[in-house]
Design an enzyme around this catalytic site. Structure first.
Site, mmCIF file in Angstrom:
data_model
loop_
_atom_site.group_PDB
_atom_site.id
_atom_site.type_symbol
_atom_site.label_atom_id
_atom_site.label_comp_id
_atom_site.label_asym_id
_atom_site.label_seq_id
_atom_site.Cartn_x
_atom_site.Cartn_y
_atom_site.Cartn_z
ATOM 1 N N GLU A 105 4.884 -5.005 11.618
ATOM 2 C CA GLU A 105 3.732 -3.869 11.670
ATOM 3 C C GLU A 105 2.552 -4.498 10.664
ATOM 4 O OE1 GLU A 105 3.196 -1.074 12.554
ATOM 5 O OE2 GLU A 105 5.468 -0.674 13.479
ATOM 6 N N ASN A 163 0.729 -1.105 0.048
ATOM 7 C CA ASN A 163 0.010 0.056 0.011
ATOM 8 C C ASN A 163 0.849 1.261 -0.055
ATOM 9 O OD1 ASN A 163 0.998 -0.662 2.417
ATOM 10 N ND2 ASN A 163 -1.074 -0.034 3.812
#
Ligand code: NAD
Length: 485
Positions: free
Chosen positions: A251, A154
Site C-alpha cells: 500500500e 499517518n
C-alpha cells in the site's frame, strides 16, 4: 505521558509488554508542541527473533481454532476498541498530532470496523467443491503462516487493524512494526486483542526503524509481508520479499487526480477537494492532490475554496473544535515547506496559505496553488502535506490522459452531474480506489489499494482474504487409476 492509555513498554510479544533498553532510543514527539512525551527502544535482533518465534509457535493452534472462534475474538476486540474510543483517540492525537475532531471518528473506529468485519467473515472462509464427472476436486483455504505488517505514520491504529484483522481471521499470526514516528497506537491494538482472548503470540508489536523492518522481511520464518509506506520503501521491501518468494501486499504512495467538470455541484466538489487535501493535514496516501478544474469554472472554484479555507480552525488538536492540526514531525514539515518553495520558484500562483504557522509544533497553513502545469514538481511528486495543486483543463479525453500521466495509480475522483460521464471517466482512469461525486471514503466493505507504482494487492473487503490465505486443491478419483504400464 499524562493520559490514561499510555503503553507500558516498547514491544508487545507473546501476550505481554517487553522492554529491551539496549535498542536504539526512539523519542515520541507530540507534533502540536514539539515536546518529547515518551520514549521507546528499537527492537534489537534478539527482540525481532523473540517476536517471530512467538508468532511462529502460536500459529498452528490459532489456525486450528474454529474460524468462528477466531472471529468471535476479533469481534470482541472491536467492541473493546469502541468502548475505549475516547482514550484511544487521545493517544492517536498524541502519536500523530491529528485533531481529536478527526481521531474520534476515523481511527479506533475504523480499526474496530476492520476487526468487526473480518471477525464476521472468518466463519465464511471456505473452499469450493468442483464436480469433474465421476471424480471431483475441492479446495481448502489455508493460512499463510507468520505475516509481517509494517506501518506508515499517518493512521497507526487503522493500519495495524487493516493488516492484523484479515491476517488473524485467516488463521495467520502477525508481527507488526509501526512507523518509528508513531510507535504508540499499535501497542494498544495488541493489548486489546489479548484482552479479547487472542492467545499469546498471535499479534505482536516490535518497534524500530527501516533496519528492523528489513530484518523482519528477510526472516525465513515469515511467509508474507504487508507494507504501508512510500513507493521507494515499497520497491525495496518487495524486492527483499521476492528473493524468498514471499507473498506481499504493498500500500504505497500516490499523486491522485480529482477532476471537476463544468457541470459539477461546485460546493460538493470543493468539499471533496478539502477532504482530499487537508484532512489529516494532507497526510493521506489517496489524496487527490492534482485537482483538475474545468477552465469555465476555475476562478469561481478558487474564490469559494479560499473563502472556505479561511474558516478552518487551526490550533490545539485536543480542542474538539480544531479542524486542522500540525504535520506529524519536523522532518515532514520541512519536506513540505521545501515543496512550497519549489512551487513558488517554478511559477505556480499561490492562492492560499504557503507559510509555516508561527506557533509551537509543526504547523503549515493549508496551501493552494493555481495555474499548476503538468511538468511542475508539485504536480509530479507526492508531497504528503497540505498542498493542493489546481490545474486547468477543457476536454474530457485530454484530462483523462493527463490524469494518467503519472507513475502512481492509487486513487481518482470525478465530480460531475452527468452520470454517464462520471462512469466513463472513471473507467478510463488508472487507479485502484475511485470516487464519483465524493473523495477519500474508505469503508472496510470496499477493496482499497493501488495500481502501477501505488501498490500490489488489496486491503479491506473480501479481496483482502485472497492476500492472507492460499488455496490447496485436492483431486479425488472415485474409480481405478488407469496407468499406461
Ligand atoms: P516510509 O516508506 O518512509 O516508511 C514506511 C514504513 O516502512 C516505516 O515503518 C519504516 O520504518 C519502514 N521501512 C523503511 N525502510 C524499510 C526497509 N528497507 N525494510 C522494511 N521496512 C522499512 O513511509 P512513511 O513516511 O512512514 O509514510 C508515508 C508514505 O506512506 C507516503 O508515501 C504515503 O503515501 C504512504 N502511505 C500509503 C498508504 C496506502 O494505504 N496506500 C497509507 C498511508 C501512507
Amino acid at each position: 505521558m499524562a493520559y490514561p492509555t499510555q503503553p507500558t513498554a516498547s514491544h508487545y510479544i507473546n501476550g505481554a509488554y517487553v522492554e529491551d533498553q539496549t535498542g536504539d532510543e526512539i523519542p515520541v514527539i507530540y507534533p502540536a508542541t514539539g515536546d518529547r512525551i515518551g520514549l521507546v527502544h528499537a527492537g534489537t535482533p534478539a527482540i525481532v527473533d523473540q517476536a517471530i518465534a512467538a508468532a511462529k509457535a502460536a500459529q498452528p493452534a490459532w489456525a486450528a481454532l474454529s474460524p468462528r472462534e477466531r472471529g468471535r475474538i476479533l469481534t470482541r476486540a472491536a467492541q473493546i476498541m469502541r468502548e475505549r474510543n475516547y482514550d484511544l483517540s487521545v493517544l492517536e492525537t498524541h502519536d500523530t498530532g491529528k485533531p481529536l475532531q478527526e481521531t474520534l471518528v476515523a481511527d479506533a473506529t475504523s480499526g474496530a470496523d476492520a476487526l468487526e468485519y473480518f471477525g464476521g467473515l472468518a466463519g465464511t472462509l471456505t473452499g469450493e467443491h468442483i464436480p469433474l464427472g465421476e471424480d471431483w476436486a475441492y479446495t481448502i483455504r489455508e493460512a499463510l503462516g507468520v505475516c509481517v505488517g509494517i506501518g506508515a505514520w499517518n493512521y497507526p491504529t487503522q493500519i495495524a487493524c487493516w493488516k492484523g484483522a484479515p491476517a488473524l481471521a485467516c488463521g495467520n499470526t502477525m508481527v507488526f512494526k509501526p512507523s518509528e514516528t508513531t510507535p504508540l497506537c499499535a501497542l494498544k491494538v495488541a493489548e486489546i486483542l489479548t484482552e479479547a482472548g487472542a492467545p499469546p503470540g498471535v499479534f505482536n508489536v516490535v518497534q524500530g526503524m527501516g533496519q528492523t523492518g528489513a530484518q523482519l522481511v528477510t526472516d525465513p520464518r515469515v511467509a508474507k509481508v504487508s507494507l504501508t509506506g512510500s513507493a521507494a520503501t515499497g520497491k525495496k521491501v518487495y524486492a527483499a520479499a521476492a528473493a524468498e518468494m514471499k507473498h506481499v501486499t504493498m500500500e504505497l504512495g500516490g499523486k491522485s487526480p480529482m477532476i471537476v467538470f463544468e457541470d459539477a455541484d461546485i460546493e460538493n466538489a470543493i468539499g471533496g477537494a478539502i477532504l482530499g487535501n487537508f484532512y489529516s493535514s494532507g497526510q493521506i496516501c489517496s489524496n487527490g492532490t492534482r485537482v483538475f478544474v474545468h477552465r469555465a469554472i476555475k476562478e469561481h472554484f478558487l474564490t469559494r475554496l479560499a473563502e472556505r479555507l479561511a474558516t478552518a480552525r487551526i490550533g490545539d488538536p485536543m480542542d474538539e473544535k480544531t479542524s486542522f492540526g500540525p504535520m506529524v514531525s519536523q522532518a515532514q514539515m520541512n519536506i513540505v515547506l521545501r515543496y512550497i518553495d519549489i512551487a513558488k520558484t517554478e511559477g505556480a500562483r499561490l492562492v492560499a496559505g504557503g507559510q509555516r504557522i508561527d506557533r509551537d509544533g509543526f504547523y503549515i497553513e493549508p496551501t493552494v496553488f493555481a495555474d499548476v502545469t503538468d511538468d511542475m514538481t508539485i504536480a509530479r511528486e507526492e508531497i504528503f502535506g497540505p498542498v493542493m495543486s489546481v490545474l486547468d483543463f477543457e476536454d474530457e479525453d485530454e484530462v483523462i490522459a493527463r490524469a494518467n500521466a503519472t507513475e502512481y495509480g492509487l486513487s481518482a475522483g470525478v465530480f460531475t452531474r452527468d452520470l454517464s460521464r462520471g462512469h466513463r471517466v472513471i473507467g478510463g482512469l488508472q487507479a485502484g480506489s475511485c470516487f464519483i461525486n465524493s473523495y477519500n471514503d474508505a469503508p472496510v466493505e470496499a477493496p482499497f489499494g493501488g495500481v502501477k507504482a501505488s501498490g500490489v494487492g488489496r486491503e479491506n473487503a473480501r479481496a483482502a482474504i485472497e492476500h492472507y490465505s492460499q488455496l490447496k486443491s485436492v483431486y479425488v478419483r472415485m474409480g481405478d487409476v488407469e496407468a499406461p504400464f
